[in-house]
Scaffold this motif. Structure first.
Motif, short mmCIF file in Angstrom:
data_model
loop_
_atom_site.label_atom_id
_atom_site.label_comp_id
_atom_site.label_asym_id
_atom_site.label_seq_id
_atom_site.Cartn_x
_atom_site.Cartn_y
_atom_site.Cartn_z
N LYS A 124 -9.72 12.12 5.99
CA LYS A 124 -9.33 10.99 5.63
C LYS A 124 -8.24 10.92 4.41
O LYS A 124 -8.17 10.17 3.60
N LYS A 127 -1.59 18.62 8.88
CA LYS A 127 -1.58 17.39 8.92
C LYS A 127 -2.85 16.77 9.69
O LYS A 127 -3.61 15.67 9.44
N SER A 186 -5.43 3.91 -4.17
CA SER A 186 -5.07 5.39 -3.55
C SER A 186 -4.25 6.09 -4.77
O SER A 186 -3.65 5.34 -5.59
N ARG A 188 -5.98 14.56 8.23
CA ARG A 188 -6.69 13.40 8.76
C ARG A 188 -7.97 13.29 9.07
O ARG A 188 -8.60 12.31 8.94
N THR A 200 -4.13 10.83 4.27
CA THR A 200 -3.09 10.46 5.11
C THR A 200 -1.72 11.11 4.60
O THR A 200 -1.14 10.84 3.40
N VAL A 243 -1.54 10.67 0.93
CA VAL A 243 -2.11 9.47 0.28
C VAL A 243 -3.71 9.67 0.49
O VAL A 243 -4.26 9.83 1.26
N ARG A 273 2.04 11.39 4.51
CA ARG A 273 3.39 10.33 4.80
C ARG A 273 4.35 11.05 5.48
O ARG A 273 4.69 12.33 5.20
N LEU A 322 0.53 3.49 1.83
CA LEU A 322 0.62 4.13 3.26
C LEU A 322 1.66 3.65 3.82
O LEU A 322 2.31 4.37 4.83
N THR A 323 2.26 2.53 3.32
CA THR A 323 3.54 2.08 4.05
C THR A 323 4.73 1.83 2.94
O THR A 323 5.84 1.58 3.79
N LEU A 328 -0.92 9.22 -4.76
CA LEU A 328 0.01 9.87 -3.87
C LEU A 328 0.25 11.30 -4.42
O LEU A 328 0.50 11.64 -5.86
N SER A 360 0.69 -1.14 0.14
CA SER A 360 0.15 -0.11 -0.01
C SER A 360 0.85 1.14 0.01
O SER A 360 1.95 1.18 0.52
#
Length: 308
Positions: A170, A163, A147, A167, A172, A113, A174, A87-88, A149, A85
């Motif tokens: 919804k 940030k 998603s 959030r 995110t 993201v 990074r 996200l990671t 970027l 993902s």
């Protein structure tokens, strides 16, 4: 062997040879190796020679397997970082230097993201998520199945506020700072590990082939020793017996037991016939309870626990 060959597991069987032939052929043509295990030596000495040889193979295997698995594990960890993902996953192969405002005392570029379903909301709201966001500074850099970027440039003093608001919507942000040297080092590390793995692969497969053969040959010699010793213990001296090799199918196993029992029950009146249908259950090992009027040892050549 199966672990090392990974995607070529169908080639495992052809590498599991003994003295250059398949296992069943080796056993059916078995001859005692006088050079390795001189029969003028005592049984105890022959047993110790085999034990030392196999212990050495086992120790070498642990060392080689550990080194190879550490290398493979490190490579898999890095590859995992480059997948998955947004996200990671690592962003090293996604972002470029020109995507960022660098070396600015006041401005910074963040990466967010955004779910694909939220692209429209992002475009409508990102400029107002905090004060001091640079208008029209957001660009889609990369997207996967779920998603996208997006980059966005703002004043450093607005980072925390941006940030927090992102959030709530919804999106995110990074935790990422562009560092060319670090990204280059990550790519070089993957290249180095891939090269090292390829270098070790060939020699390791060759070592496994040679030493599987050695270990299997030693195992069959142990079987031959056990047949000899057990026969002497069971029937006494002088030595007057013949070892035979039988390869029944599963369907004929029960019938074979009955025939052998009828033929040899006079040799050992204390041996009750053990003809149990449970023997037909694959993987069930009753060797601790099996006792027949003849000396019996099982040799299982199906060493693979998967279909090939």
């Amino acid at each position: 062997m199966a672990d090392v060959l990974e995607d070529s597991r169908d080639k495992v069987q052809e590498n599991l040879l003994a003295n250059g032939v398949d296992l069943v052929t080796y056993i059916t043509r078995f001859q005692w190796d006088m050079a390795k295990y001189p029969i003028k030596q005592s049984l105890k000495n022959i047993s110790e020679i085999i034990s030392k040889q196999v212990s050495q193979i086992d120790n070498d295997l642990k060392t080689r397997a550990s080194a190879y698995n550490n290398l493979k594990g490190n490579l898999q960890n890095l590859e995992r970082k480059n997948a998955g993902s947004l996200l990671t996953r690592s962003l090293a192969d996604i972002v470029k230097k020109e995507d960022f405002v660098l070396d600015s005392e006041y401005l910074i570029t963040l990466l967010a993201v955004v779910p694909k379903t939220g692209y429209t909301d992002w475009q409508k709201t990102y400029e107002s998520l905090a004060e001091m966001v640079v208008p029209r500074s957001s660009h889609l850099l990369f997207e996967d199945n779920d998603s996208g970027l997006f980059s966005v440039t703002l004043f450093r003093k607005a980072i925390d506020d941006f940030k927090h608001k992102a959030r709530e919507n919804k999106f995110t942000v990074r935790d990422f700072q562009y560092n060319e040297e670090e990204l280059k080092a990550d790519k070089e590390e993957i290249t180095r590990l891939c090269t090292d793995k390829k270098k070790q692969f060939g020699p390791l497969v060759r070592w496994l082939k040679v030493n599987f053969s050695e270990a299997f040959i030693a195992w069959i010699h142990i079987k031959a020793l056990r047949v000899f010793v057990e026969s002497v213990l069971r029937y006494g001296l002088p030595v007057n017996f013949q070892a035979m090799l039988l390869q029944p199918s599963k369907k004929t196993m029960k019938k074979l037991r009955e025939v052998l029992n009828d033929l040899y029950k006079h040799l050992d009146s204390s041996a009750a016939a053990i003809i149990d249908s449970a023997m037909d259950i694959p993987g069930l090992n009753l060797s601790q309870q099996e006792y027949y009027p003849y000396v019996y040892y099982k040799i299982d050549c199906n060493l693979l626990d998967f279909k090939v």
